[in-house]
Design a protein around this motif. Structure first.
Motif, PDB file in Angstrom:
ATOM      1  N   LEU A  45       2.534  13.714  -9.623  1.00  7.67           N
ATOM      2  CA  LEU A  45       1.745  14.624  -8.795  1.00  7.67           C
ATOM      3  C   LEU A  45       1.806  16.045  -9.350  1.00  7.67           C
ATOM      4  O   LEU A  45       2.843  16.505  -9.813  1.00  7.67           O
ATOM      5  CB  LEU A  45       2.279  14.629  -7.355  1.00  7.67           C
ATOM      6  CG  LEU A  45       2.182  13.308  -6.591  1.00  7.67           C
ATOM      7  CD1 LEU A  45       2.716  13.489  -5.172  1.00  7.67           C
ATOM      8  CD2 LEU A  45       0.752  12.792  -6.545  1.00  7.67           C
ATOM      9  N   ASN A 105      -3.311   6.949  -6.929  1.00  9.87           N
ATOM     10  CA  ASN A 105      -2.674   7.516  -5.739  1.00  9.87           C
ATOM     11  C   ASN A 105      -2.113   6.404  -4.871  1.00  9.87           C
ATOM     12  O   ASN A 105      -2.834   5.519  -4.441  1.00  9.87           O
ATOM     13  CB  ASN A 105      -3.696   8.313  -4.929  1.00  9.87           C
ATOM     14  CG  ASN A 105      -3.073   9.007  -3.738  1.00  9.87           C
ATOM     15  OD1 ASN A 105      -1.893   9.333  -3.750  1.00  9.87           O
ATOM     16  ND2 ASN A 105      -3.866   9.229  -2.711  1.00  9.87           N
ATOM     17  N   SER A 106      -0.807   6.466  -4.627  1.00 14.84           N
ATOM     18  CA  SER A 106      -0.192   5.562  -3.662  1.00 14.84           C
ATOM     19  C   SER A 106      -0.522   4.105  -3.938  1.00 14.84           C
ATOM     20  O   SER A 106      -0.301   3.628  -5.039  1.00 14.84           O
ATOM     21  CB  SER A 106      -0.591   5.946  -2.230  1.00 14.84           C
ATOM     22  OG  SER A 106      -0.292   7.304  -2.027  1.00 14.84           O
ATOM     23  N   PRO A 116      -6.724   6.702   5.742  1.00 17.73           N
ATOM     24  CA  PRO A 116      -7.308   7.652   4.792  1.00 17.73           C
ATOM     25  C   PRO A 116      -8.081   6.929   3.691  1.00 17.73           C
ATOM     26  O   PRO A 116      -7.887   5.734   3.451  1.00 17.73           O
ATOM     27  CB  PRO A 116      -6.083   8.360   4.218  1.00 17.73           C
ATOM     28  CG  PRO A 116      -4.933   7.438   4.450  1.00 17.73           C
ATOM     29  CD  PRO A 116      -5.270   6.626   5.654  1.00 17.73           C
ATOM     30  N   TRP A 129      -7.963   6.855   0.485  1.00 16.27           N
ATOM     31  CA  TRP A 129      -7.265   6.178  -0.615  1.00 16.27           C
ATOM     32  C   TRP A 129      -6.748   4.806  -0.200  1.00 16.27           C
ATOM     33  O   TRP A 129      -6.430   3.978  -1.037  1.00 16.27           O
ATOM     34  CB  TRP A 129      -6.144   7.044  -1.203  1.00 16.27           C
ATOM     35  CG  TRP A 129      -5.144   7.577  -0.216  1.00 16.27           C
ATOM     36  CD1 TRP A 129      -5.205   8.776   0.429  1.00 16.27           C
ATOM     37  CD2 TRP A 129      -3.942   6.944   0.238  1.00 16.27           C
ATOM     38  NE1 TRP A 129      -4.129   8.924   1.259  1.00 16.27           N
ATOM     39  CE2 TRP A 129      -3.336   7.824   1.154  1.00 16.27           C
ATOM     40  CE3 TRP A 129      -3.319   5.735  -0.044  1.00 16.27           C
ATOM     41  CZ2 TRP A 129      -2.129   7.531   1.797  1.00 16.27           C
ATOM     42  CZ3 TRP A 129      -2.126   5.443   0.593  1.00 16.27           C
ATOM     43  CH2 TRP A 129      -1.548   6.333   1.509  1.00 16.27           C
ATOM     44  N   GLN A 173     -14.849   9.225  -3.080  1.00 11.75           N
ATOM     45  CA  GLN A 173     -13.667   8.405  -3.365  1.00 11.75           C
ATOM     46  C   GLN A 173     -13.965   7.415  -4.502  1.00 11.75           C
ATOM     47  O   GLN A 173     -15.027   6.805  -4.543  1.00 11.75           O
ATOM     48  CB  GLN A 173     -13.322   7.635  -2.080  1.00 11.75           C
ATOM     49  CG  GLN A 173     -11.972   6.973  -2.075  1.00 11.75           C
ATOM     50  CD  GLN A 173     -10.834   7.976  -1.947  1.00 11.75           C
ATOM     51  OE1 GLN A 173     -10.986   9.042  -1.362  1.00 11.75           O
ATOM     52  NE2 GLN A 173      -9.704   7.656  -2.534  1.00 11.75           N
ATOM     53  N   MET A 213      -4.796  17.378  -7.913  1.00 16.17           N
ATOM     54  CA  MET A 213      -4.650  16.724  -6.605  1.00 16.17           C
ATOM     55  C   MET A 213      -5.984  16.199  -6.073  1.00 16.17           C
ATOM     56  O   MET A 213      -6.014  15.216  -5.331  1.00 16.17           O
ATOM     57  CB  MET A 213      -3.990  17.657  -5.581  1.00 16.17           C
ATOM     58  CG  MET A 213      -2.488  17.764  -5.717  1.00 16.17           C
ATOM     59  SD  MET A 213      -1.593  16.171  -5.820  1.00 16.17           S
ATOM     60  CE  MET A 213      -1.762  15.557  -4.137  1.00 16.17           C
ATOM     61  N   THR A 214      -7.080  16.853  -6.449  1.00 19.59           N
ATOM     62  CA  THR A 214      -8.391  16.325  -6.060  1.00 19.59           C
ATOM     63  C   THR A 214      -8.602  14.956  -6.708  1.00 19.59           C
ATOM     64  O   THR A 214      -9.027  14.002  -6.063  1.00 19.59           O
ATOM     65  CB  THR A 214      -9.512  17.290  -6.503  1.00 19.59           C
ATOM     66  OG1 THR A 214      -9.232  18.572  -5.965  1.00 19.59           O
ATOM     67  CG2 THR A 214     -10.870  16.827  -6.036  1.00 19.59           C
ATOM     68  N   ARG A 260      -6.084  12.452  -4.933  1.00 17.50           N
ATOM     69  CA  ARG A 260      -6.468  12.069  -3.566  1.00 17.50           C
ATOM     70  C   ARG A 260      -7.674  11.137  -3.547  1.00 17.50           C
ATOM     71  O   ARG A 260      -7.753  10.220  -2.744  1.00 17.50           O
ATOM     72  CB  ARG A 260      -6.788  13.322  -2.742  1.00 17.50           C
ATOM     73  CG  ARG A 260      -5.608  13.798  -1.915  1.00 17.50           C
ATOM     74  CD  ARG A 260      -6.040  14.836  -0.907  1.00 17.50           C
ATOM     75  NE  ARG A 260      -6.337  16.092  -1.586  1.00 17.50           N
ATOM     76  CZ  ARG A 260      -5.469  17.100  -1.717  1.00 17.50           C
ATOM     77  NH1 ARG A 260      -4.263  16.995  -1.211  1.00 17.50           N
ATOM     78  NH2 ARG A 260      -5.801  18.199  -2.337  1.00 17.50           N
ATOM     79  N   LYS A 261      -8.633  11.397  -4.447  1.00 11.07           N
ATOM     80  CA  LYS A 261      -9.854  10.576  -4.468  1.00 11.07           C
ATOM     81  C   LYS A 261      -9.748   9.425  -5.460  1.00 11.07           C
ATOM     82  O   LYS A 261     -10.709   8.668  -5.598  1.00 11.07           O
ATOM     83  CB  LYS A 261     -11.050  11.449  -4.836  1.00 11.07           C
ATOM     84  CG  LYS A 261     -11.375  12.534  -3.834  1.00 11.07           C
ATOM     85  CD  LYS A 261     -12.669  13.209  -4.243  1.00 11.07           C
ATOM     86  CE  LYS A 261     -12.991  14.388  -3.345  1.00 11.07           C
ATOM     87  NZ  LYS A 261     -14.233  15.046  -3.791  1.00 11.07           N
ATOM     88  N   GLU A 262      -8.637   9.340  -6.178  1.00  9.49           N
ATOM     89  CA  GLU A 262      -8.471   8.310  -7.219  1.00  9.49           C
ATOM     90  C   GLU A 262      -9.661   8.307  -8.181  1.00  9.49           C
ATOM     91  O   GLU A 262     -10.239   7.250  -8.483  1.00  9.49           O
ATOM     92  CB  GLU A 262      -8.276   6.935  -6.594  1.00  9.49           C
ATOM     93  CG  GLU A 262      -6.997   6.836  -5.793  1.00  9.49           C
ATOM     94  CD  GLU A 262      -6.287   5.524  -6.031  1.00  9.49           C
ATOM     95  OE1 GLU A 262      -6.633   4.546  -5.374  1.00  9.49           O
ATOM     96  OE2 GLU A 262      -5.384   5.474  -6.901  1.00  9.49           O
TER      97      GLU A 262
END
Lengths: 349, 349
Positions: A269, A292-293, B228, B230, B260, B279-280, B283-285
């Motif tokens: 991250l 992500n995750s 969410p 993701w 996404q 991070m964008t 978060r959106k993979e």
């Protein structure tokens, strides 16, 4: 209940109100909870007002014992069952994250509320402390899944913290070898080999990209300089580089080191703005895949992998503390030469 | 020979020595050569010393008439044949680019030397000015190929200069529809529709991402806010966004707008360092796929597409100049509201 509370960029031990399970929710007693690298980041970032004034109780890598049911629950599991869950409360009004909120307290406290629908039973025989690794292990499994690896792909894992180690575990399950790993920490290189890496290099001693190149030979003759790389490819096996360090600068560094046509999977991250050289990406025709995750299926699948012994979790827990030990443990994790994962057991005296 | 020469960030017309074909090389008379966006970039960047003191003759999107053979050639094509080639000299000592060098002069001059092995004959009936579009059209074809599109993918093309239009042409050949295109220029939106786009929006009037979203509906119920993005995906058809603008900032802007799980294919060039928010991406993979030029097969394939009328090239040539007109044409292309591709015909008086 007792909890390690984040206030004003500090961890303090205190007593707070026990959470009450809402509709569709359960109350669990926290048995074990991992300290995540993101928690360290939040520790240094969160100002008092951002932590809701009263402070937040972090912890999203948890195993609990089912203690009580809230209203509108099906009660499909017995009280006393060991459970884990994705760190999300699925509420009618929206999804709420567990562990980074002043309201939805996480596993740094003695009790938590979870969504009944998200509960997974910890398999019989799987030690609680290994089940607590499920969340970070799922992150690695998702990254490996997402990459759609094929036999012949040669992976390079940059960074061997818990996430890098989880990626290595996932690669081993997929039987993608050789796995080249890079970490500055001798302890973490040793763990990387134990988890399934075939080679683990110290990047200060040897370029990870050279170590990778040695493993990626096809035996084809060198295409020579007659045509540029973008016209003829690298002549090497396909590179898949997993970025498991996080923080600014590392993506650009990996792009500079990557061979032609490499796929770079971002699992670490970086919360800050970052810089990079698009022309490096263009000239080498790189791909950058942000991971992500995990999804719910992957979270459940990883728990089965742990239960079946497909992930050698025993080596990964390098420390355990009670709530009193959280501040010290987080400090130790700042220079994590000796640690992989430290677990919090809030029930400890 | 007469040529438009880049010296001191200016284009001057002058007489220079005609190139001599080396071993394995041929001499061609330039029939037509496109002005590329990269040429504009080099024009503003190249200092006198970088252009070899004497200046460079740009031009890597060319069609020529075969005039003479150098030593060690097979002479498989008749003199007078119309030919094109990848802009690379394949020499025993290495690959050398044509058109950005003081030695390997490009199509901004009356004559060029090319590698015999790289020559492709212009198909009968294909006008020279359309064949001169083969290089930029190949860049779009490569980007589309590289993306491994599947039926159901919904593409969004950001920027409708020659490269964006080439991407649209490639998408139409692959029969991937609907194609959503975005450009500020009315002329270019009109060309986008002519090349195969189904919708062309002015981003100052309507968000391209909203226009895309409208086309990407699956008819599935909205997953709602319970989990969410993701964890549950966008609920929309897969997004493939082609970045065909170039320059700093645009990748970050597209990442911010993308839905996404979008794949972002970078076809525009950015020669400078760039900034973005990892991070964008996380978060959106998102996936970012850098695409560069084309391979030899794709270059040949595009020429067949042009010959077979699969690419409607007629609309793309919006201007023609002799060497005297190059400086003016490059100035016009700075604010390219009215233009797609301007061709140089160095033989013009």
């Amino acid at each position: 209940m007792r909890a390690a509370i984040l206030r004003n960029k500090r961890i303090e031990v205190g007593d707070i109100k026990e959470p009450e399970p809402g509709p569709g929710e359960v109350l669990v007693k926290t048995l074990a909870c991992g300290i995540c690298g993101s928690d360290l980041h939040v520790l240094h970032r969160a100002r008092h007002e951002e932590t809701g004034g009263g402070g937040i109780v972090m912890g999203h890598e948890f195993v609990g014992e089912l203690v009580d049911y809230g209203p509108e629950t099906t009660k499909r599991l017995k009280r006393g069952t060991r459970v884990t869950s994705i760190p999300i409360l699925g509420r009618k009004t929206g999804a709420e994250f567990i562990g980074y909120s002043a309201i939805n307290t996480g596993g740094y406290g003695e009790f938590m509320r979870l969504t009944e629908d998200h509960l997974l039973e910890v398999p019989n025989g799987l030690p609680t402390e290994h089940a607590a690794l499920n969340e970070p292990m799922s992150v690695g499994w998702h990254a490996v899944n997402k990459t759609r690896l094929q036999p012949g792909d040669v992976p390079l894992v940059i960074g061997c913290g818990p996430i890098g180690l989880a990626v290595i575990a996932g690669l081993r399950i997929k039987n993608i070898h050789p796995i080249v790993a890079a970490s500055r920490s001798p302890k973490r290189r040793e763990l990387a080999l134990a988890m399934g890496a075939d080679i683990a290099v110290d990047p200060r001693e040897r370029s990870p990209y050279e170590a990778w190149r040695e493993q990626a030979q096809t035996g084809l003759p060198d295409p020579g300089p007659t045509l540029p790389g973008w016209l003829v490819g690298s002549g090497l096996k396909p590179a898949v580089i997993f970025e498991c360090v996080g923080g600014p600068g590392i993506i650009d560094e990996i792009m500079a080191g990557a061979p032609q046509d490499a796929r770079i999977v971002i699992v670490g991250l970086c919360f800050d703005e970052d810089r990079f050289q698009p022309m490096t990406g263009i000239r080498k025709e790189l791909s950058i895949v942000f991971s992500n995750s995990f999804n719910r299926a992957e979270f459940a699948e990883t728990l089965r992998h742990l239960g079946d012994g497909k992930i050698d979790a025993a080596t990964l827990v390098t420390g355990k503390v009670g709530v009193d030990g959280v501040a010290g443990a987080m400090k130790e994790l700042e220079s994590p030469q000796a640690h992989a994962k430290i677990l919090i057991e809030p029930w400890r005296a």
